[in-house]
Design a protein around this motif. Sequence first.
Motif, PDB file in Angstrom:
ATOM      1  N   ALA A  54     -10.854  55.666  17.564  1.00  0.00           N
ATOM      2  CA  ALA A  54      -9.870  55.893  18.631  1.00  0.00           C
ATOM      3  C   ALA A  54     -10.179  55.047  19.862  1.00  0.00           C
ATOM      4  O   ALA A  54      -9.272  54.471  20.480  1.00  0.00           O
ATOM      5  N   THR A  55     -11.457  54.948  20.219  1.00  0.00           N
ATOM      6  CA  THR A  55     -11.838  54.141  21.379  1.00  0.00           C
ATOM      7  C   THR A  55     -11.526  52.674  21.137  1.00  0.00           C
ATOM      8  O   THR A  55     -10.994  51.980  22.014  1.00  0.00           O
ATOM      9  N   PHE A  56     -11.832  52.187  19.946  1.00  0.00           N
ATOM     10  CA  PHE A  56     -11.575  50.779  19.609  1.00  0.00           C
ATOM     11  C   PHE A  56     -10.074  50.484  19.623  1.00  0.00           C
ATOM     12  O   PHE A  56      -9.655  49.389  19.989  1.00  0.00           O
ATOM     13  N   MET A  57      -9.266  51.471  19.236  1.00  0.00           N
ATOM     14  CA  MET A  57      -7.823  51.269  19.159  1.00  0.00           C
ATOM     15  C   MET A  57      -7.139  51.285  20.520  1.00  0.00           C
ATOM     16  O   MET A  57      -6.212  50.510  20.765  1.00  0.00           O
ATOM     17  N   TYR A  58      -7.559  52.166  21.400  1.00  0.00           N
ATOM     18  CA  TYR A  58      -6.755  52.447  22.592  1.00  0.00           C
ATOM     19  C   TYR A  58      -7.383  52.012  23.914  1.00  0.00           C
ATOM     20  O   TYR A  58      -6.661  51.875  24.900  1.00  0.00           O
ATOM     21  N   ILE A  59      -8.679  51.811  23.973  1.00  0.00           N
ATOM     22  CA  ILE A  59      -9.290  51.451  25.252  1.00  0.00           C
ATOM     23  C   ILE A  59      -9.540  49.948  25.285  1.00  0.00           C
ATOM     24  O   ILE A  59     -10.640  49.466  24.983  1.00  0.00           O
ATOM     25  N   HIS A  60      -8.489  49.219  25.608  1.00  0.00           N
ATOM     26  CA  HIS A  60      -8.586  47.775  25.827  1.00  0.00           C
ATOM     27  C   HIS A  60      -7.362  47.345  26.630  1.00  0.00           C
ATOM     28  O   HIS A  60      -6.311  47.972  26.553  1.00  0.00           O
ATOM     29  N   PRO A  61      -7.454  46.268  27.420  1.00  0.00           N
ATOM     30  CA  PRO A  61      -6.307  45.821  28.223  1.00  0.00           C
ATOM     31  C   PRO A  61      -5.191  45.271  27.346  1.00  0.00           C
ATOM     32  O   PRO A  61      -5.425  44.834  26.216  1.00  0.00           O
ATOM     33  N   LYS A  62      -3.971  45.295  27.897  1.00  0.00           N
ATOM     34  CA  LYS A  62      -2.804  44.827  27.146  1.00  0.00           C
ATOM     35  C   LYS A  62      -2.941  43.352  26.768  1.00  0.00           C
ATOM     36  O   LYS A  62      -2.478  42.931  25.707  1.00  0.00           O
ATOM     37  N   SER A  63      -3.622  42.570  27.630  1.00  0.00           N
ATOM     38  CA  SER A  63      -3.756  41.133  27.371  1.00  0.00           C
ATOM     39  C   SER A  63      -4.584  40.838  26.122  1.00  0.00           C
ATOM     40  O   SER A  63      -4.435  39.789  25.497  1.00  0.00           O
ATOM     41  N   SER A  64      -5.466  41.765  25.746  1.00  0.00           N
ATOM     42  CA  SER A  64      -6.319  41.545  24.571  1.00  0.00           C
ATOM     43  C   SER A  64      -5.741  42.185  23.311  1.00  0.00           C
ATOM     44  O   SER A  64      -6.432  42.256  22.292  1.00  0.00           O
TER      45      SER A  64
END
Length: 322
Positions: free
Chosen positions: A263-273
Amino acid sequence: IPCESCMERDNKSTGETMEFLLLGFSELLCLRVLLFLIFLIVHLVTLAGNVMIFMAVVMEPSRPPMLFFLCQLSVIELCYTLVIVPKALLSLIVVDGSTISFIGCAAQMHLFVTLGGAECFLLVAMSYDRYVAICQPLHYVAVMSEGLCLRLAVACCLGGFAVALGLTVAVFRLPFCQSHHINHFFCDVPAVLHLACTQSYTPQLPLLAACVLLLLLPFLLILTSYVCIAAALLHVTSSAGRGKAFCTCISHLSITLLHYGCATFMYIHPKSSYSPTRDKMVSLVYTNITPLLYPLIYSLRNEEIRGVIMKTVRRKKIAQLN
């Protein structure tokens, strides 16, 4: 990247006429049949495993709290796979992708986040159960009463529902680009946000808030529980006693790391990445493989659930003989 033309939406016309196209695995044309068979087999095995645990626990006359929470976890995983996998299988059959209405996409996202959120909160309740069992064993029966377990189960579902409702409303109020092609096999939040016709990071704020409520805070509570458990185990002089206590936690720890890691890998990243291909691969593991592994982890590592399943099998054999 901003889209060339945005659709200024009016809620009434959008809800009735707007559709999204789920591209699924359209780039893997040569592997469609193989992927369909693999997904179907995994889906059926997942359903069978979770139904087996659910039925075994329901048929057990006396259910300790951990079995009660496992039963709820199995129900969540059953609903979870039924919300996502059928549409994913359909996207493999239809060559040009499968369409989903605006309301259907919103409903799928809401159910997906509700079930995922309920599972996050449920893992906290299960960690609290382990904390009471190891740190306050003499008060376990009094503290973990049937009433408290029921209230915790209801609170998990209501908490997930509330956060999912706020996130879904925030996402589907955004203006979307004229191209409604979702490069995914279901209406996942980052994939739909990628269609938002805006250059600012404001649309990411509801997702960030949901991640804090569903991922960060529950994980910190689970971490606190296990810090207290570790501190209590340091005072246990017997290595056999420490090993037995640790074995009661290993299944829950495995599922917690698997669930929160994906879940962390899927959702916690900026839109640009954002990477559609990477996101689909991780979602594939999160929505297909982890629900399959949960029954296996608990069946192999949890003595209570193994005992309940063996009792159920023996009852069936006796009934057949009679």
